[in-house]
Every structure is written in structure tokens, then in C-alpha cells.
Design a protein around this motif. Sequence first.
Motif, PDB file in Angstrom:
ATOM      1  N   SER A   5      68.347  28.209  62.232  1.00 48.00           N
ATOM      2  CA  SER A   5      67.270  27.852  61.308  1.00 48.00           C
ATOM      3  C   SER A   5      66.449  29.094  60.969  1.00 48.00           C
ATOM      4  O   SER A   5      65.870  29.730  61.862  1.00 48.00           O
ATOM      5  CB  SER A   5      66.366  26.782  61.921  1.00 48.00           C
ATOM      6  OG  SER A   5      65.131  26.701  61.230  1.00 48.00           O
ATOM      7  N   THR A   6      66.374  29.415  59.684  1.00 47.90           N
ATOM      8  CA  THR A   6      65.583  30.566  59.249  1.00 47.90           C
ATOM      9  C   THR A   6      64.105  30.361  59.550  1.00 47.90           C
ATOM     10  O   THR A   6      63.405  31.285  59.974  1.00 47.90           O
ATOM     11  CB  THR A   6      65.788  30.804  57.746  1.00 47.90           C
ATOM     12  OG1 THR A   6      67.183  31.018  57.485  1.00 47.90           O
ATOM     13  CG2 THR A   6      65.000  32.014  57.269  1.00 47.90           C
ATOM     14  N   ALA A   7      63.628  29.120  59.354  1.00 48.33           N
ATOM     15  CA  ALA A   7      62.214  28.831  59.601  1.00 48.33           C
ATOM     16  C   ALA A   7      61.874  29.012  61.079  1.00 48.33           C
ATOM     17  O   ALA A   7      60.833  29.583  61.423  1.00 48.33           O
ATOM     18  CB  ALA A   7      61.883  27.409  59.148  1.00 48.33           C
ATOM     19  N   GLY A  51      61.750  30.086  73.551  1.00 46.72           N
ATOM     20  CA  GLY A  51      63.191  30.311  73.466  1.00 46.72           C
ATOM     21  C   GLY A  51      63.952  29.009  73.313  1.00 46.72           C
ATOM     22  O   GLY A  51      64.927  28.928  72.551  1.00 46.72           O
ATOM     23  N   LEU A  52      63.519  27.964  74.029  1.00 43.85           N
ATOM     24  CA  LEU A  52      64.153  26.651  73.885  1.00 43.85           C
ATOM     25  C   LEU A  52      64.025  26.143  72.450  1.00 43.85           C
ATOM     26  O   LEU A  52      64.959  25.545  71.906  1.00 43.85           O
ATOM     27  CB  LEU A  52      63.506  25.648  74.847  1.00 43.85           C
ATOM     28  CG  LEU A  52      63.779  25.833  76.337  1.00 43.85           C
ATOM     29  CD1 LEU A  52      62.957  24.833  77.149  1.00 43.85           C
ATOM     30  CD2 LEU A  52      65.255  25.669  76.653  1.00 43.85           C
ATOM     31  N   PHE A  53      62.866  26.380  71.848  1.00 48.53           N
ATOM     32  CA  PHE A  53      62.641  25.972  70.456  1.00 48.53           C
ATOM     33  C   PHE A  53      63.658  26.633  69.535  1.00 48.53           C
ATOM     34  O   PHE A  53      64.252  25.983  68.658  1.00 48.53           O
ATOM     35  CB  PHE A  53      61.212  26.337  70.048  1.00 48.53           C
ATOM     36  CG  PHE A  53      60.931  26.207  68.575  1.00 48.53           C
ATOM     37  CD1 PHE A  53      60.832  24.964  67.978  1.00 48.53           C
ATOM     38  CD2 PHE A  53      60.771  27.339  67.783  1.00 48.53           C
ATOM     39  CE1 PHE A  53      60.571  24.843  66.614  1.00 48.53           C
ATOM     40  CE2 PHE A  53      60.505  27.231  66.432  1.00 48.53           C
ATOM     41  CZ  PHE A  53      60.413  25.974  65.847  1.00 48.53           C
ATOM     42  N   LEU A  54      63.893  27.928  69.723  1.00 45.93           N
ATOM     43  CA  LEU A  54      64.853  28.635  68.884  1.00 45.93           C
ATOM     44  C   LEU A  54      66.275  28.146  69.145  1.00 45.93           C
ATOM     45  O   LEU A  54      67.058  27.953  68.212  1.00 45.93           O
ATOM     46  CB  LEU A  54      64.758  30.138  69.131  1.00 45.93           C
ATOM     47  CG  LEU A  54      65.661  31.025  68.270  1.00 45.93           C
ATOM     48  CD1 LEU A  54      65.358  30.827  66.786  1.00 45.93           C
ATOM     49  CD2 LEU A  54      65.495  32.490  68.654  1.00 45.93           C
ATOM     50  N   ALA A  86      69.237  36.686  71.035  1.00 47.67           N
ATOM     51  CA  ALA A  86      70.607  37.207  71.020  1.00 47.67           C
ATOM     52  C   ALA A  86      71.603  36.098  70.699  1.00 47.67           C
ATOM     53  O   ALA A  86      72.565  36.306  69.942  1.00 47.67           O
ATOM     54  CB  ALA A  86      70.939  37.836  72.367  1.00 47.67           C
ATOM     55  N   VAL A  87      71.386  34.910  71.260  1.00 47.78           N
ATOM     56  CA  VAL A  87      72.264  33.770  70.968  1.00 47.78           C
ATOM     57  C   VAL A  87      72.175  33.415  69.484  1.00 47.78           C
ATOM     58  O   VAL A  87      73.193  33.180  68.820  1.00 47.78           O
ATOM     59  CB  VAL A  87      71.891  32.557  71.841  1.00 47.78           C
ATOM     60  CG1 VAL A  87      72.641  31.304  71.382  1.00 47.78           C
ATOM     61  CG2 VAL A  87      72.205  32.838  73.309  1.00 47.78           C
ATOM     62  N   ASP A  88      70.962  33.376  68.957  1.00 50.22           N
ATOM     63  CA  ASP A  88      70.774  33.043  67.545  1.00 50.22           C
ATOM     64  C   ASP A  88      71.470  34.060  66.651  1.00 50.22           C
ATOM     65  O   ASP A  88      72.110  33.696  65.655  1.00 50.22           O
ATOM     66  CB  ASP A  88      69.280  32.979  67.226  1.00 50.22           C
ATOM     67  CG  ASP A  88      69.005  32.534  65.805  1.00 50.22           C
ATOM     68  OD1 ASP A  88      69.195  31.343  65.512  1.00 50.22           O
ATOM     69  OD2 ASP A  88      68.618  33.389  64.973  1.00 50.22           O
ATOM     70  N   ALA A  89      71.378  35.336  67.000  1.00 50.70           N
ATOM     71  CA  ALA A  89      72.020  36.380  66.192  1.00 50.70           C
ATOM     72  C   ALA A  89      73.542  36.221  66.210  1.00 50.70           C
ATOM     73  O   ALA A  89      74.194  36.330  65.165  1.00 50.70           O
ATOM     74  CB  ALA A  89      71.626  37.755  66.716  1.00 50.70           C
ATOM     75  N   ALA A  90      74.118  35.961  67.372  1.00 46.83           N
ATOM     76  CA  ALA A  90      75.571  35.788  67.460  1.00 46.83           C
ATOM     77  C   ALA A  90      76.022  34.559  66.681  1.00 46.83           C
ATOM     78  O   ALA A  90      77.083  34.561  66.035  1.00 46.83           O
ATOM     79  CB  ALA A  90      75.992  35.668  68.930  1.00 46.83           C
ATOM     80  N   PHE A  91      75.217  33.500  66.723  1.00 45.05           N
ATOM     81  CA  PHE A  91      75.533  32.270  65.986  1.00 45.05           C
ATOM     82  C   PHE A  91      75.518  32.541  64.481  1.00 45.05           C
ATOM     83  O   PHE A  91      76.418  32.105  63.752  1.00 45.05           O
ATOM     84  CB  PHE A  91      74.517  31.191  66.352  1.00 45.05           C
ATOM     85  CG  PHE A  91      74.759  29.862  65.699  1.00 45.05           C
ATOM     86  CD1 PHE A  91      75.699  28.980  66.202  1.00 45.05           C
ATOM     87  CD2 PHE A  91      74.025  29.482  64.579  1.00 45.05           C
ATOM     88  CE1 PHE A  91      75.916  27.741  65.601  1.00 45.05           C
ATOM     89  CE2 PHE A  91      74.228  28.253  63.966  1.00 45.05           C
ATOM     90  CZ  PHE A  91      75.184  27.379  64.483  1.00 45.05           C
ATOM     91  N   ARG A  92      74.512  33.260  64.006  1.00 48.29           N
ATOM     92  CA  ARG A  92      74.399  33.562  62.581  1.00 48.29           C
ATOM     93  C   ARG A  92      75.544  34.454  62.107  1.00 48.29           C
ATOM     94  O   ARG A  92      76.052  34.297  60.996  1.00 48.29           O
ATOM     95  CB  ARG A  92      73.071  34.258  62.287  1.00 48.29           C
ATOM     96  CG  ARG A  92      71.858  33.394  62.437  1.00 48.29           C
ATOM     97  CD  ARG A  92      70.580  34.218  62.351  1.00 48.29           C
ATOM     98  NE  ARG A  92      69.414  33.382  62.548  1.00 48.29           N
ATOM     99  CZ  ARG A  92      68.858  32.636  61.604  1.00 48.29           C
ATOM    100  NH1 ARG A  92      69.362  32.639  60.376  1.00 48.29           N
ATOM    101  NH2 ARG A  92      67.809  31.898  61.866  1.00 48.29           N
ATOM    102  N   GLU A  93      75.935  35.397  62.955  1.00 50.17           N
ATOM    103  CA  GLU A  93      76.989  36.349  62.586  1.00 50.17           C
ATOM    104  C   GLU A  93      78.382  35.741  62.685  1.00 50.17           C
ATOM    105  O   GLU A  93      79.349  36.339  62.196  1.00 50.17           O
ATOM    106  CB  GLU A  93      76.914  37.575  63.501  1.00 50.17           C
ATOM    107  CG  GLU A  93      75.633  38.387  63.337  1.00 50.17           C
ATOM    108  CD  GLU A  93      75.392  39.330  64.515  1.00 50.17           C
ATOM    109  OE1 GLU A  93      76.265  39.385  65.415  1.00 50.17           O
ATOM    110  OE2 GLU A  93      74.334  39.989  64.541  1.00 50.17           O
ATOM    111  N   GLY A  94      78.495  34.577  63.310  1.00 48.72           N
ATOM    112  CA  GLY A  94      79.806  33.978  63.509  1.00 48.72           C
ATOM    113  C   GLY A  94      80.638  34.741  64.528  1.00 48.72           C
ATOM    114  O   GLY A  94      81.873  34.699  64.475  1.00 48.72           O
ATOM    115  N   ASN A  95      79.987  35.419  65.452  1.00 45.03           N
ATOM    116  CA  ASN A  95      80.678  36.195  66.476  1.00 45.03           C
ATOM    117  C   ASN A  95      80.943  35.273  67.665  1.00 45.03           C
ATOM    118  O   ASN A  95      80.161  35.196  68.612  1.00 45.03           O
ATOM    119  CB  ASN A  95      79.822  37.387  66.898  1.00 45.03           C
ATOM    120  CG  ASN A  95      80.561  38.335  67.825  1.00 45.03           C
ATOM    121  OD1 ASN A  95      81.495  37.941  68.517  1.00 45.03           O
ATOM    122  ND2 ASN A  95      80.142  39.588  67.838  1.00 45.03           N
ATOM    123  N   ALA A  96      82.080  34.558  67.624  1.00 44.45           N
ATOM    124  CA  ALA A  96      82.370  33.539  68.630  1.00 44.45           C
ATOM    125  C   ALA A  96      82.498  34.123  70.026  1.00 44.45           C
ATOM    126  O   ALA A  96      82.014  33.544  71.003  1.00 44.45           O
ATOM    127  CB  ALA A  96      83.644  32.785  68.256  1.00 44.45           C
TER     128      ALA A  96
END
Length: 358
Positions: free
Chosen positions: A193-195, A184-187, A218-228
Motif C-alpha cells: 500500500s502506497t498510503a 511495522g505490523l501496520f505496514l 525491507a519486506v515491503d520493498a521486496a514485495f513491491r519489487e517482485g523479488n520472491a
Amino acid sequence: MPGCELPVGTCPDMCPAAERTQRERERRLHRFEVAPGNCGDRARADPQRAVKEYSRPAAGKPRPPPSQLRPPPVLLTTVRYLASEVAERLDASRAEVAGFVADRLRAVRLDLALQGADGTEAVAVLEAALATLLAVVARLGPDSARGPADPALLQAQVQESFGSLRRCYARGAGPHPRQAAFQGLFLLYNLGSTAALHEVLQLPAALRACPSLRRALAVDAAFREGNAARLFRLLRTLPYLQSCAVRCHVGHARRGALARLARALSTPKGQALPLSFVVRLLALDGLEEARDLCQAHGLPMHAEESVVFLRGRFTEEGLPPAGTCGLLVGSKLGEHTLEEVVMAEEEDEGVDRSKHPT
């Protein structure tokens, strides 16, 4: 074939005696490595403070003898020392601390590699080393761009540390109780990052089902979606170490949220929004930080308590301002020490240690 076996370290100290003597002679001791009051041209290494420095292996050079290599238990003791006694020093800048700790942790990883150390002992060392590095890097301020801690080199070392640890996980000599947390820390460190996301999604389903890894996803998904709103709500709940990992993305996330507000609210005459709303939305440390953030992006203030969104005024020039992140990072260590976090001597699953109202 004879001579091809990897050496097994026998050095009992954090820094081999031969290196201490050599660096004393060459006057290459760091001030953290000498006894208090023992400075100047005749500084002597304190065996309880000196830590082996990183030395790049030269092509064709023979491997160091076992007496120059620290076995995994000594390496773990070294990392614990760096986390407890060096990372928390108050008599040095955070950049000096980060530079020293990063170099010595690099030497720790090299000692493991030269011995071909694997299995649970090696994983414990790599996990503790990575946790310590993430913490000292997250504590760096905007004044650290020049000096003993080069941000680009530190970032490269963090990625190298993740690579070493994840390769050790992949070799399968487990179990590793902290693997889900460190995946999780890596993500979180590679947010967006898509990779990195692809690599995490290839992990076994049982690992992805662990709370720490689900939270990172969940954090990564919110970041990608721009859901501040969702992103910063999630960031408030992250434990300390996860917050250190994501720290480098907070400025960009805040800039993106302000940009979306500017597109939605800007008018020719200007539309005002209370700074208190910006503080809550972006998990800032107060009105002053909100004011500085808005002004850095070209947004004017109204009566010091509101930001005005004027069409054409928002700017994204330069790097986002580096905030203090007291709420999102610093406050979450709570009553625990960094050593406890690094050595997994505290429980952080699902705990929100923020003392700040939202």
C-alpha cells in the motif's frame, strides 16, 4: 459545561453484572461464557468467563454509566483472558473463536473510547487487543469464508484497531516501547500500500531506525519489487506476530512469483522444474502443497516431482489458494504461548524460530 465530562469506568468484571443478567434472561450467552455442563435454556453466565459484547452506540442515547464501563486495567485483564483462554480453545472451530474474540475486542476499544482513555495504559490495551486479533485472524483457514467470522468484517476490524492505536501514538503520551513493532505490523498488514508506506516514512527517524520497523520496510520493498527469493527469505525470519500480520499477503506473493516463473520458463514443449525448488523458493510446507499450488494455477505435473511450464497454461483465475503457512507462521510461536506474545512477555527481536530447513 456540567455533564460534558467523560465517565471513568468502575466495572470490576470482564462483563458488567447487569449485562450478564440481561443476556441470561434473553438467552444470548455464548457457550464460551457459561460454566462447563451449564447449558441449555437455563444457562447461567460464569462471571469468570463472560465478556462484555459489542453494542453499537445509538444516536441520542446517553453514555453508559461508569458501572457499565471497564477501566483500562480491567480491559487489559480482559484481553489477556481472551488471548490465553479463548484464542487457544481446541473445542471450537477457528472461525467461531475468531468471531467471538473479534466482537469482544471491539467492545474493549469502545469502552476505551467512551472514557476518552489515553496515555500508556490505553496504548497497552490497544496493543494487546490488536496482537490478539491479528493472531486469531491469521489462524483462519479457507473454510472460514462463511460462518461466524466474516473475513471482510474481520479485515475492517483489524484496520480500525490499527487506526485507534496509531491515533493514540500520535497524541504523544509516551514513551511506548512497542511502537516501532506495531508501526511495522501496520505496514506488513498493508503490504504494497502506497498510503501505508507514506505514513510509515513520515514517522520520526529514530523510530524508523528500530530493527522491527526496518525489517518491515525491507519486506515491503521486496514485495513491491517482485523479488520472491528475497521476500520469502525475509518472511522466514519474521517473528510470530509479524508473520501473522503478513499472512494475508502470502498467497498473492506466491501467485506473483509463479507468474514470473511462467513468463521466464514457459515454452511450447514445456520446461520442467523440480517441485523441491518451488518449495524452497516459496517457503511452502512440502511437496504436496507445492503440487496443489501449481495445479491450481493450471500447471501440469511431470512424474509427480516436477512442475511443467507450458506456454499458455498458467492461469490466475479466482483467489490464490490459502496455504497452511506452517513454516511461515504456525511454527514460529515455538514454546511461547499466545498470551506471552500478546502481553510482550517474550523477546522476539531478530529471532528466527523456524525449525524447518530451508
